[in-house]
Design an enzyme around this catalytic site. Sequence first.
Site, PDB file in Angstrom:
ATOM      1  N   ASP A   8       0.931  -1.109   0.252  1.00  0.00           N
ATOM      2  CA  ASP A   8       0.215  -0.118   0.140  1.00  0.00           C
ATOM      3  C   ASP A   8       1.422   0.828  -0.042  1.00  0.00           C
ATOM      4  O   ASP A   8       0.453   2.374   0.900  1.00  0.00           O
ATOM      5  CB  ASP A   8      -1.086  -0.030   1.063  1.00  0.00           C
ATOM      6  N   LYS A 106      -7.022  -5.100  -2.366  1.00  0.00           N
ATOM      7  CA  LYS A 106      -8.113  -5.031  -1.388  1.00  0.00           C
ATOM      8  C   LYS A 106      -8.994  -4.266  -1.229  1.00  0.00           C
ATOM      9  O   LYS A 106      -8.367  -3.442  -1.283  1.00  0.00           O
ATOM     10  CB  LYS A 106      -6.819  -5.707  -0.869  1.00  0.00           C
ATOM     11  N   CYS A 151      -1.887  -3.095   7.401  1.00  0.00           N
ATOM     12  CA  CYS A 151      -1.525  -4.166   6.215  1.00  0.00           C
ATOM     13  C   CYS A 151      -0.588  -5.075   6.140  1.00  0.00           C
ATOM     14  O   CYS A 151       0.080  -5.868   6.176  1.00  0.00           O
ATOM     15  CB  CYS A 151      -1.376  -3.496   5.639  1.00  0.00           C
TER      16      CYS A 151
END
Length: 196
Positions: A8, A106, A151
């Site tokens: 990310d 996601k 994450c």
Amino acid sequence: MKALIIIDIQLDFLPGGALAVERGDEVIPIINELQSSYKLVVATQDWHPTNHKSFFTEHPGKQVFERIQWNGLEQVLWPVHCVQGTAGAALAPKLSTNAVEAIFRKGMDQHIDSYSGFFDNGRKKSTGMADFLKGRGVTEVAVCGLAADYCVYYTANDALDLGFKAGIIERASRAIDLERYQRLKLDFQEKGGQIL
């Protein structure tokens, strides 16, 4: 075979973004340098619909960062971030992506959050990343990126559960809440994970 999983590195998670991780931009040059040490590099991308239920705006009367029960799971209510197709959801332009073979998106199901790059938070749906890595003969993963206490940790933890040897590259990750990360890090190490 070892793979690098980059988590990310998106504009919304960098300073000035909707859900900025403090000093998140500092990991980019480190991650760019790390990539040449791995035979396989993959990345994840938070990719939410506009009405994602992790957004505090979807819960009238609730405040940002409040924790609620949603679909049987604890849910942190986040600021609106990484909405599909927006500038904030884009990978950071300074992130080198030439070596990235696949990007796994996601958080696309509006009803469930997805911290891990492997599964949603309820483990109802897989992103396909585990099959991709296993298909390429990967036995070990190193995870880095944003945020270390969400994450990055959940991806590395799921990697252990899936049978990979897994580590978190601490110098190439930043946490939202450092105290939370320290607690999670201990759990991860006790489970057999490495801090790299």
